[in-house]
Design an enzyme around this catalytic site. Structure first.
Site, PDB file in Angstrom:
ATOM      1  N   GLY A 145      -6.362  44.348  64.232  1.00  0.00           N
ATOM      2  CA  GLY A 145      -6.320  43.916  65.624  1.00  0.00           C
ATOM      3  C   GLY A 145      -7.369  42.839  65.829  1.00  0.00           C
ATOM      4  CB  CYS A 154     -23.350  48.012  92.247  1.00  0.00           C
ATOM      5  SG  CYS A 154     -22.877  46.840  93.510  1.00  0.00           S
TER       6      CYS A 154
HETATM    7  N1  LLP Z   1      -5.677  51.410  63.654  1.00  0.00           N
HETATM    8  C1  LLP Z   1      -6.253  52.456  64.267  1.00  0.00           C
HETATM    9  C2  LLP Z   1      -5.756  53.803  64.014  1.00  0.00           C
HETATM   10  C3  LLP Z   1      -7.335  52.238  65.148  1.00  0.00           C
HETATM   11  O1  LLP Z   1      -7.904  53.271  65.749  1.00  0.00           O
HETATM   12  C4  LLP Z   1      -7.782  50.920  65.380  1.00  0.00           C
HETATM   13  C5  LLP Z   1      -8.887  50.664  66.312  1.00  0.00           C
HETATM   14  C6  LLP Z   1      -7.131  49.871  64.729  1.00  0.00           C
HETATM   15  C7  LLP Z   1      -6.087  50.151  63.857  1.00  0.00           C
HETATM   16  C8  LLP Z   1      -7.506  48.443  64.926  1.00  0.00           C
HETATM   17  O2  LLP Z   1      -8.782  48.155  64.480  1.00  0.00           O
HETATM   18  P1  LLP Z   1      -9.303  46.627  64.436  1.00  0.00           P
HETATM   19  O3  LLP Z   1      -8.557  45.915  63.348  1.00  0.00           O
HETATM   20  O4  LLP Z   1      -9.059  46.020  65.746  1.00  0.00           O
HETATM   21  O5  LLP Z   1     -10.744  46.738  64.113  1.00  0.00           O
HETATM   22  N2  LLP Z   1     -13.085  48.914  71.600  1.00  0.00           N
HETATM   23  C9  LLP Z   1     -13.834  48.748  70.372  1.00  0.00           C
HETATM   24  C10 LLP Z   1     -12.974  48.900  69.150  1.00  0.00           C
HETATM   25  C11 LLP Z   1     -12.203  50.195  69.127  1.00  0.00           C
HETATM   26  C12 LLP Z   1     -11.316  50.306  67.913  1.00  0.00           C
HETATM   27  C13 LLP Z   1     -10.393  51.454  68.046  1.00  0.00           C
HETATM   28  N3  LLP Z   1      -9.454  51.573  66.985  1.00  0.00           N
HETATM   29  C14 LLP Z   1     -14.525  47.390  70.407  1.00  0.00           C
HETATM   30  O6  LLP Z   1     -14.423  46.703  71.415  1.00  0.00           O
HETATM   31  O7  LLP Z   1     -15.229  47.027  69.471  1.00  0.00           O
END
Ligand code: LLP
Length: 419
Positions: free
Chosen positions: A275, A348
């Site tokens: 992602g 706030c």
């Molecule tokens: N697959 C699963 C099962 C996941 O839980 C996640 C992310 C991804 C794929 C994708 O991961 P990526 O390639 O995007 O690193 N909100 C947090 C990140 C939370 C990630 C949750 N899971 C942030 O803003 O850093």
């Protein structure tokens, strides 16, 4: 962020002066580069071309239809974690047969919807969930394709909020339970085991934890030959790093060197769920300076975006580069006379701070600031806290740009409410 460059002191996204977008679409606004989305998707696909790989873009990182549609057009598949995300993929023209669906709390309605749509597979996170999917599929006269999500108990050394593959985390099945399940598969006649799934955290700025996790999964398969015989796919999840500041981020090819030979040797196909690494550096958020104040100790620049629009700094202490979009318009020399500044929003809460003690030019009311690397978990984590309507999103394609999500209004804020 190759597609976000200063030309004559003015920030451009591809061929568009982002100042024009700020003026016409208003601020705050997220600005996405189509060329970056396509380049990043291609870079992942190319790095993993040595093996049969399904790249499933992780919709949670950025779920806007306009963005999903660009990736779909390039041949990308999708990873979802809710019925709502699957609905979005379908709306963006995505093929459900190439969707994988994870999440520890899938509801009956979500499972039913996913089965109706004919998704590629569920990533199952508990025995209770597997039984439930088996039950619902049976009632619908269907056989549900599943992968077991293993919790490999590997430390990815990332933020505690985004570590997922350790036993203290709620995700996946421990090896003992997964063993019981695969030894007893006839108990679930309405599911077919097609894969194993792993996701260790995000971002993982190292390659070794992937190898460690895969080795554990492959040892599990070796110990359970019946499961090995039906498991076609190994899904290594997401988590590839992103350059926010100065961290050492492995190239896609480095992750591939760790992952591909192992999966190939085991004779499996690969699924990836990136992602952040695809969309993170495909967008900036633009915000306009409202006020500037000095309290005798600190300088604050107050912008029209708040933590409700980009929560990552408040939530994870994460770093986003902040810089004026126009060195010229501000008439200030940005290379000298930098001032330690806190860039804050109007919410706030003291945590409504995007950057602390950041050396910035002497920006003032009306100037537009760019918050870089905002594409992943930016808009998707935004809220209407403090009754602030969600902001607009824009997609740039070469010299052209268009709004892919309208700014919400005060009427939208109360549209579903009654007195
Ligand atoms: N697959 C699963 C099962 C996941 O839980 C996640 C992310 C991804 C794929 C994708 O991961 P990526 O390639 O995007 O690193 N909100 C947090 C990140 C939370 C990630 C949750 N899971 C942030 O803003 O850093």
């Amino acid at each position: 962020m190759e597609q976000f460059k200063y030309k004559n002191g003015v920030l451009h996204c591809e061929g568009v002066n982002v100042g024009d977008i700020a003026r016409e679409a208003g601020t705050p606004v997220y600005v996405y580069s189509k060329a970056t989305l396509l380049a990043k998707y291609k870079a992942v696909a190319d790095a993993f071309s040595g093996i049969d790989t399904t790249v499933c873009f992780s919709v949670k990182s950025c779920s806007s239809l306009g963005v999903l549609n660009v990736l779909r057009g390039a041949g990308c598949s999708f990873d979802v974690v809710s019925g709502g995300e699957l609905f979005r993929v379908v709306k963006a023209g995505g093929d459900p047969a190439r969707v994988v669906y994870a999440g520890v709390g899938k509801t009956d309605a979500e499972i039913k919807y996913a089965l109706e749509q004919g998704i590629m597979m569920f990533n199952v996170e508990s025995e209770a969930e597997l039984s439930n999917i088996n039950r619902i599929a049976g009632k619908m006269g269907k056989v549900a394709p599943v992968a077991l999500r293993l919790n490999p108990d590997v430390d990815p050394k990332t933020h505690r909020h985004t570590t997922t593959g350790k036993l203290e985390n709620k995700f996946g099945l421990d090896f003992g339970m997964a063993g019981h399940i695969v030894d007893d598969l006839p108990r679930y006649p309405n599911v077919v085991l097609r894969g194993l799934h792993l996701h260790i955290g995000s971002p993982v700025n190292a390659t070794a934890p992937y190898g460690e996790a895969i080795d554990k999964a492959l040892a599990f398969l070796k110990a359970h030959p019946k499961a090995d015989a039906t498991v076609e796919y190994l899904n290594t999840g997401g988590g590839f790093g992103l350059l926010y500041n100065e961290e050492d981020v492995p190239a896609f090819s480095a992750y591939a060197n760790e992952i591909v030979p192992r999966v190939k040797k085991a004779g499996k196909k690969l699924i990836l769920e990136p992602g952040r690494s695809i969309v993170g550096n495909a967008a900036v958020m633009l915000a306009r300076v409202q006020y500037r104040k000095f309290n005798g100790v600190k300088t604050f620049v107050i912008v029209d975006a708040g933590m409700n629009d980009l929560i990552r700094p408040a939530f994870y202490d994460s770093y986003h580069r902040v810089w004026p979009t126009s060195d010229k318009d501000t008439g200030k020399d940005t290379t000298t006379a930098l001032i330690q500044t806190d860039v804050v929003g109007p919410i706030c809460e003291s945590s409504d701070c995007f950057a602390k003690d950041r050396p910035l030019p002497n920006v003032d009311r009306g100037d537009v600031l760019a918050f870089f690397s905002a594409g992943a978990y930016g808009y998707t984590m935004s809220s209407t806290y403090n009754s602030r309507p969600r902001v607009a999103e824009v997609l740039v394609d070469g010299e052209k740009w268009r709004v892919i999500r309208k700014r919400e209004t005060w009427d939208d804020l109360v549209a579903h409410e009654t007195i």
